[in-house]
Design a protein around this motif. Structure first.
Motif, PDB file in Angstrom:
ATOM      1  N   THR A  23     -46.512 -79.812 -34.109  1.00  0.00           N
ATOM      2  CA  THR A  23     -46.458 -79.036 -35.351  1.00  0.00           C
ATOM      3  C   THR A  23     -46.249 -79.953 -36.547  1.00  0.00           C
ATOM      4  N   GLY A  28     -51.461 -77.421 -35.370  1.00  0.00           N
ATOM      5  CA  GLY A  28     -51.683 -75.971 -35.381  1.00  0.00           C
ATOM      6  C   GLY A  28     -51.085 -75.240 -34.191  1.00  0.00           C
ATOM      7  N   GLU A  29     -51.737 -74.128 -33.824  1.00  0.00           N
ATOM      8  CA  GLU A  29     -51.217 -73.234 -32.789  1.00  0.00           C
ATOM      9  C   GLU A  29     -51.075 -73.897 -31.426  1.00  0.00           C
TER      10      GLU A  29
END
Length: 79
Positions: A23, A28-29
């Motif tokens: 992160t 991202g995710e």
């Protein structure tokens, strides 16, 4: 020692989770999953990403105020 093993070693030394590191460098995710792939050696991060990882773990140490025993991450990952 592979780059993935070095990433894992430095990350653990800095007391960061895979998700925190991913992160922090903008993955991202799927941040945790991508870091896991790098550490296992199933993916190889590009130089720019390695630079961001090195900067992030170094700044984490500066935020904690730990100056003694500082180890440059770029040296640990073999650059």
């Amino acid at each position: 020692m592979t780059i993935g093993e070095k990433i894992k070693r430095v990350r653990k030394f800095r007391k960061m989770t895979q998700a925190e590191l991913g992160t922090a460098v903008g993955l991202g995710e799927n941040a945790q999953n991508r870091i896991a792939h790098y550490e296992r050696g199933t993916r190889v991060p590009q130089k720019e990403l390695l630079d961001r990882m090195a900067e992030e773990v170094n700044s984490k140490i500066r935020q904690r105020g730990i100056a003694r025993g500082f180890v440059c991450v770029q040296e640990q990952i073999g650059r």
